[in-house]
Design a protein around this motif. Structure first.
Motif, PDB file in Angstrom:
ATOM      1  N   ALA A 116       8.114  -7.879  15.475  1.00 49.75           N
ATOM      2  CA  ALA A 116       7.286  -8.149  14.306  1.00 49.75           C
ATOM      3  C   ALA A 116       7.811  -7.612  12.944  1.00 49.75           C
ATOM      4  O   ALA A 116       8.508  -6.523  13.082  1.00 49.75           O
ATOM      5  CB  ALA A 116       6.018  -8.042  13.986  1.00 49.75           C
ATOM      6  N   THR A 117       7.884  -8.350  11.895  1.00 49.80           N
ATOM      7  CA  THR A 117       8.265  -7.764  10.528  1.00 49.80           C
ATOM      8  C   THR A 117       7.414  -6.459  10.302  1.00 49.80           C
ATOM      9  O   THR A 117       7.763  -5.436   9.968  1.00 49.80           O
ATOM     10  CB  THR A 117       8.074  -8.676   9.329  1.00 49.80           C
ATOM     11  OG1 THR A 117       9.258  -9.462   9.426  1.00 49.80           O
ATOM     12  CG2 THR A 117       8.541  -7.907   8.075  1.00 49.80           C
ATOM     13  N   ALA A 118       6.212  -6.367  10.850  1.00 51.62           N
ATOM     14  CA  ALA A 118       5.024  -5.203  10.449  1.00 51.62           C
ATOM     15  C   ALA A 118       5.881  -3.931  11.386  1.00 51.62           C
ATOM     16  O   ALA A 118       5.766  -2.756  11.066  1.00 51.62           O
ATOM     17  CB  ALA A 118       3.954  -5.648  11.357  1.00 51.62           C
ATOM     18  N   GLY A 174       0.801  -1.248  -0.137  1.00 51.82           N
ATOM     19  CA  GLY A 174      -0.061  -0.074   0.063  1.00 51.82           C
ATOM     20  C   GLY A 174       1.024   1.024   0.119  1.00 51.82           C
ATOM     21  O   GLY A 174       0.635   2.249  -0.544  1.00 51.82           O
ATOM     22  N   TYR A 175       1.721   1.130   0.744  1.00 51.87           N
ATOM     23  CA  TYR A 175       2.795   2.336   0.808  1.00 51.87           C
ATOM     24  C   TYR A 175       3.428   2.521  -0.497  1.00 51.87           C
ATOM     25  O   TYR A 175       3.596   3.878  -1.094  1.00 51.87           O
ATOM     26  CB  TYR A 175       3.831   2.268   1.797  1.00 51.87           C
ATOM     27  CG  TYR A 175       5.103   3.193   1.796  1.00 51.87           C
ATOM     28  CD1 TYR A 175       5.144   4.166   1.933  1.00 51.87           C
ATOM     29  CD2 TYR A 175       6.414   2.390   1.475  1.00 51.87           C
ATOM     30  CE1 TYR A 175       6.297   5.091   1.990  1.00 51.87           C
ATOM     31  CE2 TYR A 175       7.453   3.283   1.376  1.00 51.87           C
ATOM     32  CZ  TYR A 175       7.423   4.498   1.595  1.00 51.87           C
ATOM     33  OH  TYR A 175       8.703   5.260   1.541  1.00 51.87           O
ATOM     34  N   LEU A 191      12.147   6.883   6.153  1.00 55.51           N
ATOM     35  CA  LEU A 191      12.120   7.313   4.840  1.00 55.51           C
ATOM     36  C   LEU A 191      11.465   8.832   4.829  1.00 55.51           C
ATOM     37  O   LEU A 191      11.458   9.441   3.622  1.00 55.51           O
ATOM     38  CB  LEU A 191      11.439   6.401   3.925  1.00 55.51           C
ATOM     39  CG  LEU A 191      12.384   5.376   3.668  1.00 55.51           C
ATOM     40  CD1 LEU A 191      11.451   4.151   2.859  1.00 55.51           C
ATOM     41  CD2 LEU A 191      13.617   5.554   2.964  1.00 55.51           C
ATOM     42  N   GLY A 192      10.968   9.312   5.954  1.00 55.50           N
ATOM     43  CA  GLY A 192      10.276  10.581   5.901  1.00 55.50           C
ATOM     44  C   GLY A 192       8.834  10.740   5.591  1.00 55.50           C
ATOM     45  O   GLY A 192       8.306  11.692   5.020  1.00 55.50           O
ATOM     46  N   ASP A 193       8.238   9.345   5.098  1.00 56.82           N
ATOM     47  CA  ASP A 193       6.901   9.390   4.790  1.00 56.82           C
ATOM     48  C   ASP A 193       5.687   8.802   5.560  1.00 56.82           C
ATOM     49  O   ASP A 193       4.686   8.114   5.125  1.00 56.82           O
ATOM     50  CB  ASP A 193       7.055   8.374   3.503  1.00 56.82           C
ATOM     51  CG  ASP A 193       7.772   8.563   2.220  1.00 56.82           C
ATOM     52  OD1 ASP A 193       7.809   9.921   2.121  1.00 56.82           O
ATOM     53  OD2 ASP A 193       8.351   7.886   1.540  1.00 56.82           O
ATOM     54  N   LEU A 211      10.599   1.656   8.936  1.00 56.07           N
ATOM     55  CA  LEU A 211      11.091   2.038   7.818  1.00 56.07           C
ATOM     56  C   LEU A 211      10.543   3.211   7.031  1.00 56.07           C
ATOM     57  O   LEU A 211      11.002   4.223   6.603  1.00 56.07           O
ATOM     58  CB  LEU A 211      11.378   0.777   6.974  1.00 56.07           C
ATOM     59  CG  LEU A 211      11.760   0.996   5.404  1.00 56.07           C
ATOM     60  CD1 LEU A 211      13.139   1.422   5.742  1.00 56.07           C
ATOM     61  CD2 LEU A 211      11.696  -0.100   4.569  1.00 56.07           C
ATOM     62  N   ILE A 212       9.177   3.104   7.012  1.00 56.67           N
ATOM     63  CA  ILE A 212       8.411   4.218   6.330  1.00 56.67           C
ATOM     64  C   ILE A 212       8.659   5.482   7.173  1.00 56.67           C
ATOM     65  O   ILE A 212       8.951   6.662   6.236  1.00 56.67           O
ATOM     66  CB  ILE A 212       7.035   3.942   6.396  1.00 56.67           C
ATOM     67  CG1 ILE A 212       6.602   2.653   5.488  1.00 56.67           C
ATOM     68  CG2 ILE A 212       6.059   4.810   6.043  1.00 56.67           C
ATOM     69  CD1 ILE A 212       5.180   2.016   5.593  1.00 56.67           C
TER      70      ILE A 212
END
Length: 205
Positions: free
Chosen positions: A139-141, A38-39, A151-153, A147-148
């Motif tokens: 969790a990987t979640a 989705g991202y 990345l500044g998002d 990470l998002i």
């Protein structure tokens, strides 16, 4: 993540992206994959989530599930193999040993795509150009969310992405009972709730 700036550059322009996860995906595996999908779609990428096998119906409610491709569906396997071969980037989520994707391992290894591994399990193999690996993550979640943000998002997160990531966090922490449930996990959940995610609904699903 190591080489974060190089990774940011990698995904700065539209790419053909494949996301895969381990055989017989659980809620963290599928939730991480669909949350990341989705991202990346919001970033303008063409994304295909390919699972190595089927998975339980009780996690099939997640947003984006309708577009997931099952590699073991032999009716589509040649097309799926071509998608893998043509990918610019392949994300490997919630596994760090290539054998965990069973029959998909050969075409993934053979693909010239840049490999990105995001995982929290022990004893990772060295098969990816970009690695975000942390055994302390619940969790990987959690890693996808982090990470998002790195990345500044963070502003690209929405209810659909939040539902997927919350499902992964909730299940891998045993509904936030396991020792891996850290303050960082609760802070992420608070952020997810502020997106408008109905966490009670996710539990019931």
């Amino acid at each position: 993540m190591q080489n974060l700036d190089a990774f940011r550059e990698l995904i700065s322009s539209p790419k053909n992206i494949v996301i895969t996860t381990h055989y017989k995906p659980d809620a963290d595996a599928l939730g991480s994959s669909l949350g990341l999908s989705g991202y990346l779609k919001k970033k303008g990428h063409h994304v295909t989530v390919i699972t190595p096998s089927d998975y339980p119906k009780f996690i099939a409610w997640m947003p984006g599930n309708e577009d997931v491709v099952n590699y073991e569906d032999y009716r589509n396997q040649k097309k799926t193999q071509q998608i893998i071969a043509d990918a610019d980037v392949i994300f490997c989520l919630d596994f760090s040993v290539m054998d965990r994707i069973e029959a998909m391992a050969q075409p993934v290894r053979a693909s010239k795509a840049v490999k990105v591994m995001i995982d929290h399990h022990t004893f990772p193999e060295s098969f990816a150009e970009f690695v975000y690996h942390d055994t302390n993550a619940a969790a990987t979640a959690q890693l996808i969310f982090q990470l998002i943000v790195l990345l500044g998002d963070k502003d690209l997160l929405d209810v659909a992405i939040g539902e997927c990531l919350y499902a992964g966090l909730m299940t891998d922490t045993g509904s936030f009972r396991h020792p891996c449930t850290t303050p960082a996990v609760h802070r992420i959940v608070a952020d997810i709730m502020e997106l408008g995610v109905n966490t009670n609904l996710v539990h019931r699903r």
